[in-house]
Write a protein that holds these residues in place. Structure first.
Motif, PDB file in Angstrom:
ATOM      1  N   ILE A 175       0.879  -1.176   0.000  1.00  0.00           N
ATOM      2  CA  ILE A 175       0.000   0.000   0.000  1.00  0.00           C
ATOM      3  C   ILE A 175       0.918   1.229   0.000  1.00  0.00           C
ATOM      4  O   ILE A 175       1.876   1.261   0.760  1.00  0.00           O
ATOM      5  N   ILE A 222      -5.427   5.537   0.320  1.00  0.00           N
ATOM      6  CA  ILE A 222      -5.756   5.130  -1.040  1.00  0.00           C
ATOM      7  C   ILE A 222      -6.953   5.938  -1.501  1.00  0.00           C
ATOM      8  O   ILE A 222      -7.747   6.428  -0.688  1.00  0.00           O
ATOM      9  N   THR A 227     -10.509   6.100  -3.372  1.00  0.00           N
ATOM     10  CA  THR A 227     -11.638   5.223  -3.718  1.00  0.00           C
ATOM     11  C   THR A 227     -12.755   6.112  -4.277  1.00  0.00           C
ATOM     12  O   THR A 227     -12.649   7.342  -4.272  1.00  0.00           O
ATOM     13  N   SER A 233     -15.993  -1.443   0.173  1.00  0.00           N
ATOM     14  CA  SER A 233     -15.134  -0.856  -0.877  1.00  0.00           C
ATOM     15  C   SER A 233     -13.665  -1.143  -0.581  1.00  0.00           C
ATOM     16  O   SER A 233     -12.878  -1.428  -1.492  1.00  0.00           O
ATOM     17  N   LEU A 234     -13.281  -1.167   0.693  1.00  0.00           N
ATOM     18  CA  LEU A 234     -11.885  -1.525   1.002  1.00  0.00           C
ATOM     19  C   LEU A 234     -11.647  -3.010   0.754  1.00  0.00           C
ATOM     20  O   LEU A 234     -10.613  -3.419   0.222  1.00  0.00           O
ATOM     21  N   GLN A 235     -12.619  -3.860   1.092  1.00  0.00           N
ATOM     22  CA  GLN A 235     -12.437  -5.312   0.899  1.00  0.00           C
ATOM     23  C   GLN A 235     -12.317  -5.651  -0.582  1.00  0.00           C
ATOM     24  O   GLN A 235     -11.648  -6.618  -0.938  1.00  0.00           O
ATOM     25  N   ARG A 245     -10.733  -3.934  -2.771  1.00  0.00           N
ATOM     26  CA  ARG A 245      -9.423  -3.500  -3.292  1.00  0.00           C
ATOM     27  C   ARG A 245      -8.400  -4.623  -3.097  1.00  0.00           C
ATOM     28  O   ARG A 245      -7.506  -4.557  -2.261  1.00  0.00           O
ATOM     29  N   ARG A 246      -8.528  -5.653  -3.965  1.00  0.00           N
ATOM     30  CA  ARG A 246      -7.603  -6.785  -3.840  1.00  0.00           C
ATOM     31  C   ARG A 246      -6.201  -6.392  -4.297  1.00  0.00           C
ATOM     32  O   ARG A 246      -5.237  -7.095  -4.010  1.00  0.00           O
ATOM     33  N   ASP A 247      -6.080  -5.217  -4.968  1.00  0.00           N
ATOM     34  CA  ASP A 247      -4.716  -4.744  -5.301  1.00  0.00           C
ATOM     35  C   ASP A 247      -3.999  -4.295  -4.037  1.00  0.00           C
ATOM     36  O   ASP A 247      -2.786  -4.361  -3.925  1.00  0.00           O
ATOM     37  N   VAL A 248      -4.782  -3.884  -3.034  1.00  0.00           N
ATOM     38  CA  VAL A 248      -4.197  -3.404  -1.769  1.00  0.00           C
ATOM     39  C   VAL A 248      -4.239  -4.504  -0.718  1.00  0.00           C
ATOM     40  O   VAL A 248      -3.300  -4.705   0.038  1.00  0.00           O
ATOM     41  N   SER A 300      -8.357  -9.873   1.008  1.00  0.00           N
ATOM     42  CA  SER A 300      -9.427  -9.061   1.582  1.00  0.00           C
ATOM     43  C   SER A 300      -8.961  -8.562   2.964  1.00  0.00           C
ATOM     44  O   SER A 300      -7.778  -8.655   3.299  1.00  0.00           O
TER      45      SER A 300
END
Ligand SMILES: N[C@H](CCC[C@H](N)C(=O)O)C(=O)O
Length: 278
Positions: free
Chosen positions: A130, A142, A144, A179-181, A183-186, A190
């Protein structure tokens, strides 16, 4: 065939506990989801499977499944429920127990007041996939669809993001949590998303949108992560009481690589049986 279970909770985070200390229990995903389903099954946030130890120096192994059937490596409230179950069932009378999950080894202690104190191990800081905002404070940001989100990130054997908010009752826990869960790039596996309202250096309020279960009334590992992030950010001292929707948890963390010690309740609600096909 019939499956016996014990329904328990730790500060309102509720569990179906399966005693597999004498006989292996290899649940199918369908059975797990049925045990977790509050309409078509028993209903719980997590299914806890207590097993005989697989390593020396360990008293019990412990598998954890979220209500959606996903297996994870940490459940702080569940560790206290395991302790209560083990003592109530006479599976041990040792004042201290060591339990092992897929990702963590914890030591727990029964206190005279009926509460259970758990050494949850030291917080592990998320690998910096991150973009670090302020490297020394484990503070991340981040962008969003809801705008920029700043948070701390810690692992207690499971991943946590902690956002500081002005009022936990006025925040869109599900919307921001989801919305955070996503973000699999971050967060490749999860994440559990905690919303922390700091009251003073010894008190806070916390809500958690959990991975695999949605918002729960309490999250033990989430409380540990929030206490650690709050201390790292200079908002908390070494002892903090966090009020969650289902009850209070007490956290102690001396900082750096010291373990987080969590003290809280665990209750047995009822026992039952459910039909299942192996
Ligand atoms: N949802 C969590 C597991 C349960 C954690 C929580 N119930 C606790 O008390 O720590 C995860 O997927 O990592």
């Amino acid at each position: 065939m019939k499956l016996s279970f014990t329904k328990m909770h730790g500060a309102g985070n509720d569990f179906v506990v399966i005693d597999a200390t004498r006989e292996r229990f290899r649940p199918t995903p369908d059975l797990l989801r049925r045990l977790g389903d509050r309409r078509f099954g028993v209903g719980c946030d997590q299914i806890l499977v207590i097993e005989a130890p697989s390593a020396p120096g360990i008293d019990f192994d412990y598998r954890i499944f979220n209500a959606d059937g996903s297996e994870v490596g940490q459940c702080g409230n569940g560790t206290r429920a395991l302790a209560r179950y083990v003592y109530e069932q006479g599976l041990s009378d040792k004042p201290r127990l060591r339990v092992q999950t897929a990702t963590a080894t914890m030591e727990l202690q029964r206190l005279d007041n009926g509460l259970v104190k758990v050494d949850m191990g030291a917080p592990r800081w998320q690998p910096a996939q991150i973009p670090l905002l302020l490297p020394q404070a484990e503070r991340y940001r981040i962008d969003t669809a809801d705008g920029a989100l700043e948070f701390g990130a810690a692992s207690m054997g499971n991943p946590h993001a902690v956002l500081c908010v002005a009022d936990v009752d006025a925040v869109d826990v599900e919307g921001i949590g989801r919305s955070l869960q996503a973000r699999r790039d971050v967060f490749p596996q999860s994440v559990n998303v905690g919303f922390l309202q700091v009251i003073d250096r010894e008190h806070g309020r916390l809500r958690v949108y959990e991975r695999g279960s949605g918002e729960t009334l309490a999250c033990g590992s989430g409380a540990c992560a929030a206490a650690a992030v709050g201390r790292l950010w200079g908002l908390f001292g070494p002892h903090v009481t966090l009020s969650l929707r289902g009850g209070e948890l007490n956290l102690e963390w001396a900082g750096a690589d010291a373990p987080v010690l969590m003290t809280g309740p665990a209750e047995t609600v009822f026992t039952g049986e459910i039909e299942w096909q192996r």
